[in-house]
Design a protein around this motif. Structure first.
Motif, short mmCIF file in Angstrom:
data_model
loop_
_atom_site.label_atom_id
_atom_site.label_comp_id
_atom_site.label_asym_id
_atom_site.label_seq_id
_atom_site.Cartn_x
_atom_site.Cartn_y
_atom_site.Cartn_z
N LYS A 299 -7.87 -4.31 -10.64
CA LYS A 299 -6.95 -3.39 -9.96
C LYS A 299 -5.79 -4.16 -9.34
O LYS A 299 -4.63 -3.72 -9.41
CB LYS A 299 -7.71 -2.62 -8.86
CG LYS A 299 -6.86 -1.55 -8.16
CD LYS A 299 -6.45 -0.46 -9.16
CE LYS A 299 -5.66 0.64 -8.49
NZ LYS A 299 -5.24 1.69 -9.45
N VAL B 245 -2.72 7.38 1.31
CA VAL B 245 -3.64 6.57 2.12
C VAL B 245 -2.88 5.85 3.22
O VAL B 245 -3.35 5.77 4.36
CB VAL B 245 -4.39 5.54 1.24
CG1 VAL B 245 -5.16 4.55 2.11
CG2 VAL B 245 -5.32 6.24 0.28
N HIS B 246 -1.70 5.34 2.89
CA HIS B 246 -0.88 4.66 3.89
C HIS B 246 -0.59 5.58 5.06
O HIS B 246 -0.74 5.20 6.23
CB HIS B 246 0.43 4.18 3.25
CG HIS B 246 1.41 3.61 4.24
ND1 HIS B 246 2.40 4.38 4.82
CD2 HIS B 246 1.53 2.36 4.77
CE1 HIS B 246 3.10 3.64 5.65
NE2 HIS B 246 2.60 2.40 5.63
N VAL C 191 -7.08 0.67 -1.91
CA VAL C 191 -6.90 1.75 -2.89
C VAL C 191 -8.23 2.15 -3.51
O VAL C 191 -8.51 3.34 -3.75
CB VAL C 191 -5.90 1.33 -3.97
CG1 VAL C 191 -5.87 2.37 -5.10
CG2 VAL C 191 -4.50 1.16 -3.38
N ARG D 202 -10.20 4.64 -1.38
CA ARG D 202 -9.30 5.64 -0.79
C ARG D 202 -10.04 6.92 -0.42
O ARG D 202 -9.78 7.52 0.63
CB ARG D 202 -8.13 5.94 -1.72
CG ARG D 202 -8.48 6.70 -2.99
CD ARG D 202 -7.28 6.89 -3.92
NE ARG D 202 -6.09 7.39 -3.27
CZ ARG D 202 -5.85 8.68 -3.07
NH1 ARG D 202 -6.74 9.60 -3.44
NH2 ARG D 202 -4.73 9.07 -2.48
N LEU E 17 -1.75 -3.79 -10.10
CA LEU E 17 -0.73 -3.60 -9.07
C LEU E 17 0.33 -4.69 -9.16
O LEU E 17 1.52 -4.42 -8.97
CB LEU E 17 -1.37 -3.60 -7.69
CG LEU E 17 -2.36 -2.47 -7.37
CD1 LEU E 17 -2.95 -2.67 -5.98
CD2 LEU E 17 -1.69 -1.11 -7.48
N LEU F 103 0.84 -1.20 0.00
CA LEU F 103 0.00 0.00 0.00
C LEU F 103 0.87 1.25 0.00
O LEU F 103 0.59 2.22 -0.72
CB LEU F 103 -0.92 0.00 1.22
CG LEU F 103 -1.81 1.23 1.39
CD1 LEU F 103 -2.79 1.34 0.21
CD2 LEU F 103 -2.58 1.17 2.71
N ASN G 21 2.15 1.94 -3.47
CA ASN G 21 1.17 2.30 -4.50
C ASN G 21 0.27 3.49 -4.15
O ASN G 21 -0.27 4.12 -5.05
CB ASN G 21 0.29 1.08 -4.82
CG ASN G 21 1.05 -0.01 -5.53
OD1 ASN G 21 1.26 0.04 -6.74
ND2 ASN G 21 1.49 -1.02 -4.78
N ASP G 22 0.11 3.75 -2.85
CA ASP G 22 -0.70 4.91 -2.44
C ASP G 22 -0.18 5.42 -1.10
O ASP G 22 -0.79 5.19 -0.05
CB ASP G 22 -2.18 4.52 -2.32
CG ASP G 22 -3.11 5.73 -2.36
OD1 ASP G 22 -2.69 6.79 -1.85
OD2 ASP G 22 -4.24 5.62 -2.88
N CYS H 55 -4.41 -4.97 -1.13
CA CYS H 55 -3.98 -3.60 -1.42
C CYS H 55 -4.99 -2.91 -2.33
O CYS H 55 -5.37 -1.75 -2.10
CB CYS H 55 -2.59 -3.61 -2.05
SG CYS H 55 -1.93 -1.97 -2.42
N ALA H 56 -5.44 -3.62 -3.35
CA ALA H 56 -6.43 -3.05 -4.28
C ALA H 56 -7.72 -2.68 -3.57
O ALA H 56 -8.34 -1.65 -3.87
CB ALA H 56 -6.72 -4.05 -5.40
#
Length: 394
Positions: free
Chosen positions: A378, A288-289, A346, A349, A382, A281, A284-285, A342-343
């Motif tokens: 998604k 958000v993390h 995301v 989010r 990733l 996470l 990729n984002d 993870c998807a």
């Protein structure tokens, strides 16, 4: 010919080969196995290493394992003091080798199994329905070999515990009417699917004393048994119990470490798996993390259950079957599970970034209605991105 028909033709070509090309099978099944002609049941047996790639060995393999399972049933489903048990020791014996002593200890695990299988996929009537292939030695035993008869009836009125994250439970009291109507064992000569699942889990528990039964295993075996017990191919469907046992055992050998607390901190333990979700996470984002870290939303609040139960409690059974097509097809199991988790984060989010601690925890523990197709697409995106970065040395 439609694109769907072409897919079926391609799958037939793979499955009809004298030696199955496992790489091609994985590639095909990753995108979803057609829900017809028993394809999923057969492919899962192959993907989870129950059937060999050599088709000529299938009959021998199936016959051997089915007879072996029957042998275990004959040995395990024995009540001390019964006419088919030669060693009639005393019920109060404390001798470690006492059949009665073992019998009462087994009942402790059986009590938990019984409660868990009785609430397996309550949204479906399937598990309360009668199986077309009941086990004769059980259903014509006047109840003596029915495992649920060994569990006191008072357990049927116990609270129903719904796991909502690590250490967080939601307890709802079931009415007496619900307990007796949905969970009542069937009459002599018949047995419900949940009774079959209970027996499989009990045999697994007996044959794996080092691990035993752990809550959540019922959620893992449920989709496998459903897939096999609804197989339109009769010669496969009638052996759903035995085949499910071995496929479940193979799957548990891969995720066993998720259920053993002493292995939580190892490379294959659940703590490391949760860490991988967090790291993925962050890659990729990162926004958000950081927001989850700031609000002290720890992965054990949500991803513990996602990972240990392979998302079986987050989606409906048909969606779980589709997700597991991809999970079982992943040659790097269970790397794609990390991508799916993870998807899932995301894709929601905006809702996460707009929420506070309680809102976010509730959101993640009761995942919103997002199409499975969208989540898997998604996750694949990733996954490919991650592999590209690893291959390029980023």
């Amino acid at each position: 010919m439609s694109s769907y028909d072409l897919r079926l033709k391609d799958l037939d070509q793979v499955l009809e080969s004298e030696v199955i090309n496992l790489s091609k099978l994985r590639e095909f099944c990753f995108n979803g196995i057609p829900d017809v002609k028993g394809y999923r049941s057969l492919c899962w047996r192959l993907l989870l290493n129950y059937l060999p790639c050599d088709r000529n060995k299938w009959d021998e393999q199936l016959d051997h394992h089915r007879k072996l399972y029957q042998q275990w049933l004959d040995e395990i489903l024995v009540t001390p003091g019964s006419i088919d048990n030669e060693e009639c020791d005393h019920p109060l014996s404390e001798d470690p080798n006492s059949k009665w002593n073992t019998f009462f200890k087994d009942n402790q695990a059986l009590t938990q199994i019984d409660k868990d299988v009785r609430r397996l996929h309550p949204e479906l009537s399937f598990f309360q329905q009668a199986t077309d292939y009941p086990l004769p030695i059980v259903v014509y035993s006047c109840g003596t070999k029915r495992l649920n008869r060994r569990v006191g009836m008072h357990f049927l009125n116990s609270a129903n515990v719904e796991r909502k994250g690590l250490g967080i439970v939601k307890i709802s009291q079931k009415s007496e009417q619900t307990s007796t109507s949905e969970f009542k064992p069937l009459e002599e000569g018949s047995e419900a699917h949940w009774e079959v699942v209970e027996r499989i889990l009990f045999v697994y528990c007996k044959l794996n004393p080092g691990q035993g039964y752990v809550q959540g295993m019922n959620e893992i075996i449920g989709p496998i048994y459903y897939c096999f017990a609804t197989d339109p191919i009769i010669k496969m469907k009638e052996h759903a119990e035995a085949d499910c046992f071995f496929v479940f055992t193979n799957l548990m050998s891969e995720i066993r470490d998720f259920f053993i607390k002493t292995l939580d901190e190892t490379d294959t333990g659940i703590v490391n798996m949760m860490r991988k979700v967090t790291d993925r996470l962050k890659e990729n984002d990162p926004v958000v993390h950081s927001y989850l870290v700031k609000n002290e939303i720890y992965p054990q609040y949500y991803s513990f259950r996602w990972l240990t139960l392979l998302l079986s409690q987050e989606f409906s059974l048909p969606e779980v079957l589709r997700i597991w097509d991809s999970l079982f097809s992943d040659s790097q199991r269970f790397s794609f599970l990390i991508d799916i988790c993870c998807a899932m984060i995301v894709l929601i989010r905006d809702q996460i970034l707009a929420g506070d601690f309680s809102t976010i925890v509730k959101l993640l523990q009761n995942y919103p209605n997002v199409e499975t197709r969208v989540i898997l697409n998604k996750a694949a995106e990733l996954s490919f991105k991650n592999r590209d970065e690893e291959s390029s040395g980023i």
